[in-house]
Design a protein around this motif. Structure first.
Motif, short mmCIF file in Angstrom:
data_model
loop_
_atom_site.label_atom_id
_atom_site.label_comp_id
_atom_site.label_asym_id
_atom_site.label_seq_id
_atom_site.Cartn_x
_atom_site.Cartn_y
_atom_site.Cartn_z
N MET A 1 0.84 -1.20 0.00
CA MET A 1 0.00 0.00 0.00
C MET A 1 0.87 1.24 0.00
O MET A 1 1.83 1.34 0.77
CB MET A 1 -0.91 0.01 1.23
N ARG A 2 0.55 2.18 -0.87
CA ARG A 2 1.23 3.46 -0.92
C ARG A 2 0.63 4.39 0.13
O ARG A 2 -0.57 4.31 0.42
CB ARG A 2 1.08 4.09 -2.31
N VAL A 3 1.44 5.28 0.66
CA VAL A 3 0.96 6.26 1.64
C VAL A 3 1.14 7.66 1.06
O VAL A 3 2.22 8.00 0.55
CB VAL A 3 1.69 6.14 2.98
N ALA A 4 0.09 8.44 1.10
CA ALA A 4 0.10 9.80 0.57
C ALA A 4 -0.25 10.77 1.68
O ALA A 4 -0.71 10.38 2.77
CB ALA A 4 -0.91 9.91 -0.58
N TYR A 5 -0.08 12.06 1.40
CA TYR A 5 -0.39 13.10 2.38
C TYR A 5 -1.22 14.17 1.72
O TYR A 5 -1.03 14.50 0.54
CB TYR A 5 0.89 13.72 2.95
N ALA A 6 -2.18 14.72 2.46
CA ALA A 6 -3.05 15.78 1.95
C ALA A 6 -2.98 16.98 2.90
O ALA A 6 -3.57 16.94 3.99
CB ALA A 6 -4.48 15.29 1.84
N PRO A 7 -2.26 18.04 2.52
CA PRO A 7 -2.30 19.26 3.34
C PRO A 7 -3.73 19.78 3.42
O PRO A 7 -4.48 19.73 2.44
CB PRO A 7 -1.41 20.24 2.56
N ALA A 8 -4.12 20.27 4.57
CA ALA A 8 -5.48 20.78 4.74
C ALA A 8 -5.71 22.01 3.88
O ALA A 8 -4.82 22.86 3.73
CB ALA A 8 -5.73 21.13 6.21
N GLY A 9 -6.92 22.11 3.30
CA GLY A 9 -7.25 23.25 2.48
C GLY A 9 -7.24 24.57 3.24
O GLY A 9 -7.13 25.63 2.63
N ARG A 10 -7.34 24.48 4.55
CA ARG A 10 -7.32 25.71 5.35
C ARG A 10 -5.89 26.23 5.55
O ARG A 10 -5.70 27.36 6.00
CB ARG A 10 -7.99 25.49 6.70
N ARG A 21 6.76 19.37 -0.30
CA ARG A 21 8.20 19.11 -0.48
C ARG A 21 8.72 18.22 0.64
O ARG A 21 9.50 17.29 0.42
CB ARG A 21 8.98 20.43 -0.52
N ARG A 22 8.30 18.51 1.85
CA ARG A 22 8.76 17.72 2.99
C ARG A 22 8.20 16.30 2.92
O ARG A 22 8.89 15.33 3.24
CB ARG A 22 8.35 18.40 4.29
N ALA A 23 6.95 16.15 2.48
CA ALA A 23 6.37 14.82 2.32
C ALA A 23 7.17 13.99 1.32
O ALA A 23 7.40 12.80 1.53
CB ALA A 23 4.91 14.94 1.88
N GLU A 24 7.58 14.62 0.25
CA GLU A 24 8.42 13.92 -0.73
C GLU A 24 9.74 13.47 -0.09
O GLU A 24 10.18 12.32 -0.27
CB GLU A 24 8.69 14.82 -1.93
N ASP A 25 10.36 14.36 0.67
CA ASP A 25 11.62 14.02 1.34
C ASP A 25 11.44 12.85 2.31
O ASP A 25 12.34 12.03 2.49
CB ASP A 25 12.17 15.23 2.10
N LEU A 26 10.26 12.78 2.95
CA LEU A 26 10.00 11.74 3.94
C LEU A 26 9.60 10.41 3.32
O LEU A 26 9.46 9.42 4.04
CB LEU A 26 8.91 12.21 4.90
N GLY A 27 9.40 10.38 2.02
CA GLY A 27 9.12 9.12 1.35
C GLY A 27 7.67 8.87 0.98
O GLY A 27 7.33 7.78 0.48
N PHE A 28 6.77 9.86 1.20
CA PHE A 28 5.38 9.67 0.79
C PHE A 28 5.32 9.51 -0.72
O PHE A 28 6.09 10.11 -1.47
CB PHE A 28 4.53 10.86 1.24
N ALA A 29 4.35 8.72 -1.18
CA ALA A 29 4.25 8.40 -2.60
C ALA A 29 3.51 9.48 -3.39
O ALA A 29 3.79 9.69 -4.58
CB ALA A 29 3.55 7.06 -2.79
N GLU A 30 2.56 10.13 -2.76
CA GLU A 30 1.71 11.10 -3.44
C GLU A 30 1.36 12.24 -2.50
O GLU A 30 1.40 12.07 -1.27
CB GLU A 30 0.41 10.44 -3.93
N ALA A 319 4.50 1.26 10.77
CA ALA A 319 3.60 0.28 10.17
C ALA A 319 4.27 -0.51 9.05
O ALA A 319 3.66 -1.41 8.46
CB ALA A 319 2.37 0.99 9.61
N GLY A 320 5.51 -0.16 8.74
CA GLY A 320 6.24 -0.83 7.67
C GLY A 320 5.84 -0.37 6.28
O GLY A 320 6.08 -1.08 5.30
N LEU A 321 5.29 0.86 6.19
CA LEU A 321 4.78 1.34 4.91
C LEU A 321 5.65 2.43 4.29
O LEU A 321 5.45 2.79 3.14
CB LEU A 321 3.35 1.89 5.10
N LEU A 322 6.58 2.98 5.04
CA LEU A 322 7.57 3.92 4.52
C LEU A 322 8.95 3.41 4.89
O LEU A 322 9.15 2.87 5.98
CB LEU A 322 7.38 5.32 5.10
N ALA A 323 9.91 3.63 4.01
CA ALA A 323 11.28 3.20 4.30
C ALA A 323 11.88 4.09 5.38
O ALA A 323 11.55 5.25 5.50
CB ALA A 323 12.11 3.29 3.02
#
Length: 323
Positions: A1-10, A21-30, A319-323
């Motif tokens: 399973m891929r893990v993604a992040y959604a910044p809040a619209g607020r 940018r930080r999510a990408e650095d941390l290994g999130f897929a989307e 959870a074993g979902l990000l390196a």
């Protein structure tokens, strides 16, 4: 399973880009950008995210067929796919009568068939075709004036009613499951729609703290509001929320009243990723075990932005979902 992040619209746009940018650095897929009314526009923020990142998928989740002509959406999506160098995923949803007609004055009728026709037209425009036909009452004689970077941009439908889910499972590349979807609901979707290549992505309400009670209290009112939006539906019924509770939560939501007192800790454990790091990591693993393809962790918009993202990444690693 891929893990993604959604910044809040607020969050302001600059913060959303920084989080991406930080999510990408941390290994999130989307990274997914929502367009809840009347928060920041998704296309502008997604364009900035696409230009500021190099690897993560960029999801629009979701836009609707009412506020943009399908040709304009095709123009925007094709341009965004160019900016992202082929990383775009388009999420479409029907929205709702309360916002479209009640608040924005846009006539709202036949939402499922309107969404289906809009999806078909958007796909053809993004494939470089010229449309000469009626689409939802508009006569089109138009096509993109340039060759799209990709002719097969993935299109997901954000749907939840049984008929809408059936349409999405038939015509879309994937389904975007609404916030408060559960592992039980994911299994139910898989059982109902046995299409091997159907991708399932789900938003998850997230709140993490070393003190689980603090984390749960942070999202209790928000969870009540979302449960009220869903009401008595498969999203609430499949994991076991009593129908009378779902109805009561909907009544509160429609009245503009807080239903937090109707959302106990068991409900939060069922419908959210809220609690201690161990609680959240366990909840993430349950989604993976249920057959979800992508889990989108939703920023609550209240916690310190970078701290919330770091906690989400830590839980996903546990959870074993990000390196």
């Amino acid at each position: 399973m891929r893990v993604a992040y959604a910044p809040a619209g607020r969050r302001d746009a600059a913060t959303a880009v920084r989080l991406a940018r930080r999510a990408e650095d941390l290994g999130f897929a989307e990274v997914w950008l929502s367009e809840d009314y009347l928060e920041r526009g998704a296309f502008a923020v997604a364009g900035a995210v696409a230009a500021s990142t190099s690897r993560v998928g960029v999801g629009l989740g979701v836009i609707n067929p009412w506020t943009r002509h399908v040709a304009l959406t095709a123009m925007e999506c094709a341009a965004l796919d160019e900016v992202s160098r082929g990383r775009l995923v388009v999420g479409l949803g029907a929205s709702n009568q309360g916002w479209m007609e009640g608040r924005l004055g846009i006539p709202f009728a036949r939402p499922i068939s309107t969404l289906e026709a809009y999806t078909a037209a958007l796909r053809r425009l993004l494939a470089g075709e010229v449309l000469r036909e009626d689409v939802n009452g508009l006569t089109l004689d138009a096509g993109l004036s340039f060759t799209p970077l990709r002719t097969d941009v993935p299109v997901y439908l954000g749907v939840k009613g049984e008929r809408a889910l059936a349409v999405g499972a038939r015509v879309a590349d994937g389904l975007m499951l609404s916030v408060l979807s559960t592992p039980a609901y994911v299994r139910w979707i898989r059982e109902q729609h046995r299409r091997p290549d159907l991708r399932l992505t789900a938003y998850a309400a997230f709140s993490c703290d070393d003190d689980g009670a603090v984390a749960r209290d942070r999202v209790r009112s928000r969870t009540a509001r979302f449960l009220g939006m869903h009401g008595a539906s498969p999203i609430t019924a499949v994991p076991g929320l009593p129908a009378d509770r779902a109805v009561a939560l909907r009544e509160r939501m429609l009245a503009g009243a807080d239903g937090a007192d109707l959302v106990d800790d068991d409900v939060l454990r069922t419908f959210t990723l809220a609690g201690t790091p161990d609680d959240v990591a366990g909840g993430m693993r349950a989604f993976a075990d249920a057959g979800l393809d992508t889990l989108v962790v939703m920023d609550d918009g209240v916690s310190p932005a970078e701290e919330a993202l770091a906690r989400a990444a830590a839980c996903a690693r546990d959870a074993g979902l990000l390196a």
